[in-house]
Design a protein around this motif. Structure first.
Motif, mmCIF file in Angstrom:
data_model
loop_
_atom_site.group_PDB
_atom_site.id
_atom_site.type_symbol
_atom_site.label_atom_id
_atom_site.label_comp_id
_atom_site.label_asym_id
_atom_site.label_seq_id
_atom_site.Cartn_x
_atom_site.Cartn_y
_atom_site.Cartn_z
ATOM 1 N N ASP A 76 -25.035 -19.024 12.450
ATOM 2 C CA ASP A 76 -24.069 -18.538 11.844
ATOM 3 C C ASP A 76 -23.087 -18.112 12.338
ATOM 4 N N ILE A 77 -22.340 -19.186 12.704
ATOM 5 C CA ILE A 77 -21.456 -18.819 13.598
ATOM 6 C C ILE A 77 -20.042 -20.109 13.255
ATOM 7 N N PRO A 78 -19.506 -20.172 12.126
ATOM 8 C CA PRO A 78 -19.176 -21.360 12.034
ATOM 9 C C PRO A 78 -17.432 -22.196 12.902
ATOM 10 N N VAL A 79 -17.064 -21.390 13.888
ATOM 11 C CA VAL A 79 -15.920 -20.935 14.916
ATOM 12 C C VAL A 79 -16.030 -20.464 16.155
ATOM 13 N N LEU B 141 -14.064 -15.943 26.189
ATOM 14 C CA LEU B 141 -14.166 -16.749 25.392
ATOM 15 C C LEU B 141 -15.677 -18.384 25.234
ATOM 16 N N TRP B 142 -14.908 -19.075 23.855
ATOM 17 C CA TRP B 142 -16.035 -19.722 23.864
ATOM 18 C C TRP B 142 -15.554 -20.339 22.404
ATOM 19 N N VAL B 143 -16.434 -21.411 22.696
ATOM 20 C CA VAL B 143 -15.958 -22.723 22.011
ATOM 21 C C VAL B 143 -17.171 -23.720 21.600
ATOM 22 N N ASN B 144 -16.985 -24.715 20.357
ATOM 23 C CA ASN B 144 -17.635 -25.324 19.828
ATOM 24 C C ASN B 144 -19.769 -24.888 19.454
ATOM 25 N N PRO B 145 -19.197 -24.267 18.916
ATOM 26 C CA PRO B 145 -20.418 -24.114 17.606
ATOM 27 C C PRO B 145 -21.064 -25.140 17.778
ATOM 28 N N VAL B 146 -22.618 -25.417 17.023
ATOM 29 C CA VAL B 146 -23.516 -26.267 16.579
ATOM 30 C C VAL B 146 -23.478 -25.802 14.668
ATOM 31 N N CYS B 147 -21.858 -26.735 14.500
ATOM 32 C CA CYS B 147 -21.855 -26.871 12.369
ATOM 33 C C CYS B 147 -23.298 -27.331 11.682
ATOM 34 N N GLU B 148 -24.098 -27.808 12.123
ATOM 35 C CA GLU B 148 -25.074 -27.718 11.208
ATOM 36 C C GLU B 148 -25.886 -26.980 11.573
ATOM 37 N N THR B 149 -26.491 -25.489 12.095
ATOM 38 C CA THR B 149 -26.629 -24.196 11.655
ATOM 39 C C THR B 149 -26.022 -22.827 11.842
ATOM 40 N N SER B 150 -24.179 -23.656 11.559
ATOM 41 C CA SER B 150 -23.718 -22.280 11.051
ATOM 42 C C SER B 150 -23.305 -21.429 9.887
ATOM 43 N N GLY B 151 -23.926 -22.698 8.744
ATOM 44 C CA GLY B 151 -23.840 -21.516 7.580
ATOM 45 C C GLY B 151 -22.876 -21.930 7.084
ATOM 46 N N GLN B 152 -22.160 -23.123 7.022
ATOM 47 C CA GLN B 152 -21.018 -23.051 6.384
ATOM 48 C C GLN B 152 -20.555 -24.646 6.818
ATOM 49 N N PRO B 153 -21.285 -25.620 7.285
ATOM 50 C CA PRO B 153 -21.109 -27.006 8.023
ATOM 51 C C PRO B 153 -19.750 -27.587 8.079
ATOM 52 N N SER B 154 -19.413 -27.870 6.690
ATOM 53 C CA SER B 154 -18.246 -28.381 5.755
ATOM 54 C C SER B 154 -17.243 -27.420 6.654
ATOM 55 N N PHE B 155 -16.711 -25.951 6.240
ATOM 56 C CA PHE B 155 -15.925 -25.834 6.812
ATOM 57 C C PHE B 155 -15.689 -24.893 8.264
ATOM 58 N N CYS B 156 -16.589 -25.332 8.979
ATOM 59 C CA CYS B 156 -17.188 -25.988 10.805
ATOM 60 C C CYS B 156 -16.380 -27.499 10.971
ATOM 61 N N SER B 157 -17.251 -27.681 10.439
ATOM 62 C CA SER B 157 -17.010 -29.266 10.762
ATOM 63 C C SER B 157 -14.817 -29.642 10.462
ATOM 64 N N SER B 158 -14.324 -28.957 9.686
ATOM 65 C CA SER B 158 -12.724 -28.929 9.431
ATOM 66 C C SER B 158 -12.199 -28.799 11.491
ATOM 67 N N PHE B 159 -12.779 -28.199 11.967
ATOM 68 C CA PHE B 159 -12.076 -27.674 13.104
ATOM 69 C C PHE B 159 -12.037 -28.766 14.839
ATOM 70 N N PRO B 160 -11.560 -29.258 15.193
ATOM 71 C CA PRO B 160 -11.078 -30.397 16.391
ATOM 72 C C PRO B 160 -12.641 -29.070 17.406
ATOM 73 N N GLN B 161 -13.189 -30.306 18.105
ATOM 74 C CA GLN B 161 -14.212 -29.469 18.853
ATOM 75 C C GLN B 161 -13.866 -29.878 20.343
ATOM 76 N N PHE B 162 -13.905 -29.035 21.367
ATOM 77 C CA PHE B 162 -13.707 -29.752 22.552
ATOM 78 C C PHE B 162 -14.416 -30.341 23.339
#
Length: 371
Positions: free
Chosen positions: A166-169, A92-113
């Motif tokens: 390359d991981i948005p969530v 289990l892990w949390v908080n991907p880096v949205c800037e390098t996720s490949g899908q920054p908008s999609f990534c940013s739509s989820f709350p971070q810890f």
């Protein structure tokens, strides 16, 4: 298209059943030690790229291929965090880096810890790099309170991402720790058992497509209202018997077949092909000969050599016909509609690709009616 799946997992054996039609009654508790969560599907970005407890916890299907996510609560006070539920990994892990996720908008739509806001978080001082089929994450391990609905896991070890690609969530891994190398800490499923929240490490998934929000995940057992017929027990292969050598839900596929729209059916000779069941994968990846046989069998299919996809008219999904996967005495017939992926409006592909090395390494979730 590429619609539902019902999978039941246990630590030592995997059971497969034929999925029933739409349930006529809501999920029911099957006794103590069961943790139940609802499933909700949400469309995402498209495009092919190479208990006693009864909790209502959302699990969502994002059609970027297909990502199934579950909402957790982490820390004190609890913070909502969304993670992918993945049977192909353990951590289990949390908080991907949205800037390098490949899908920054999609990534940013989820709350971070926000770990600085939790009064119960403890830093373990350990770190690691985890690699996936696509993407990787560098993380630091901490302990904190992790809740799935009303089930609260105390002092759960998990990772906080500090660098990822390359991981948005974030990810909740549910694969089996069958080797000593994977016993360095208690994973979420193990913690649910050891802390008395569920009775066994078994769990089951009923996953749907983006047009059907009614799915479920059950920790600690199965819901017999989700399938018809008997279950088939399939031994989980030892990592030394698998192409990857990894701890995953590897089982043996013993046959494959095609049922054409006119009813004609063809089945392979008996085979022994190791495949693994992966809720984090969108496509089946099968040995080249099987991949070609499946792709060539679809009416009007055209192979795109550059991508490896077989393109078909989207109307094929409305025809009768199925791709049939055999596990000992159980045949899973996947309708055309569930095995075709609409990658763009009016543009569809068959949901299978070859393994890179031609070996029997497969993300076989689509083999049992997942996308």
């Amino acid at each position: 298209m590429m619609r539902g799946l019902y999978l039941s997992f246990a630590f030592l054996t995997t059971s497969l059943g034929s999925r029933q039609g739409e349930p006529t009654a809501p999920l029911a508790t099957r006794g103590s030690g069961i943790l139940r969560s609802s499933v909700r599907s949400v469309a995402g970005q498209r495009g092919p790229q190479r208990v006693r407890r009864q909790d209502s916890v959302g699990l969502k299907n994002h059609n970027d291929g297909t990502l199934y996510t579950i909402d957790l609560s982490i820390g004190t006070p609890g913070q909502p965090v969304t993670v992918i539920i993945d049977t192909g990994s353990s951590d289990l892990w949390v908080n991907p880096v949205c800037e390098t996720s490949g899908q920054p908008s999609f990534c940013s739509s989820f709350p971070q810890f926000d770990y600085t806001s939790s009064s119960t978080l403890q830093d373990t001082g350990a770190a690691d790099i985890l690699s996936y089929g696509k993407g990787n994450v560098t993380l630091e391990y901490v302990t904190d309170l992790v809740a799935i609905g009303s089930a609260q896991i105390k002092d759960q070890v998990f990772g906080v991402g500090v660098e990822s690609y390359d991981i948005p969530v974030g990810i909740l891994g549910l694969s089996p720790p069958t080797s000593d190398a994977q016993t360095q800490y208690s994973f979420v499923l193990d913690s649910l058992v050891s802390q008395g929240l569920i009775e066994s490490r078994a769990f089951s998934l009923d996953l749907r497509n983006v047009d059907d929000p009614n799915g479920s995940v059950i920790f600690g057992g199965i819901d017999t209202g989700k399938f018809i017929g008997s279950l088939e027990k399939c031994p989980i292969l030892d990592p030394t018997e698998t192409p990857s050598g990894a701890d995953r839900y590897w089982i043996t596929m013993t046959g494959v077949g095609i049922t054409l729209p006119d009813g004609e059916s063809q089945t392979s000779d008996a085979i022994e092909v190791p495949v693994f069941l992966d809720s984090g994968g969108t496509l089946s990846r099968l040995p080249t000969a099987i991949y070609q046989a499946i792709g060539d069998s679809f009416p009007g299919a055209q192979l795109d050599q550059s991508s490896g996809f077989y393109y078909v008219d989207c109307g094929v999904g409305k025809q009768a016909g199925s791709v049939d996967f055999i596990f000992n005495n159980k045949k899973i017939a996947v309708p055309y509609a569930d095995f075709i992926w609409e990658v763009d409006e009016g543009q569809c592909v068959v949901g299978v690709l070859p393994t890179d090395d031609g070996k029997a390494s497969s993300s076989c979730s689509a083999c049992v009616d997942e996308s």
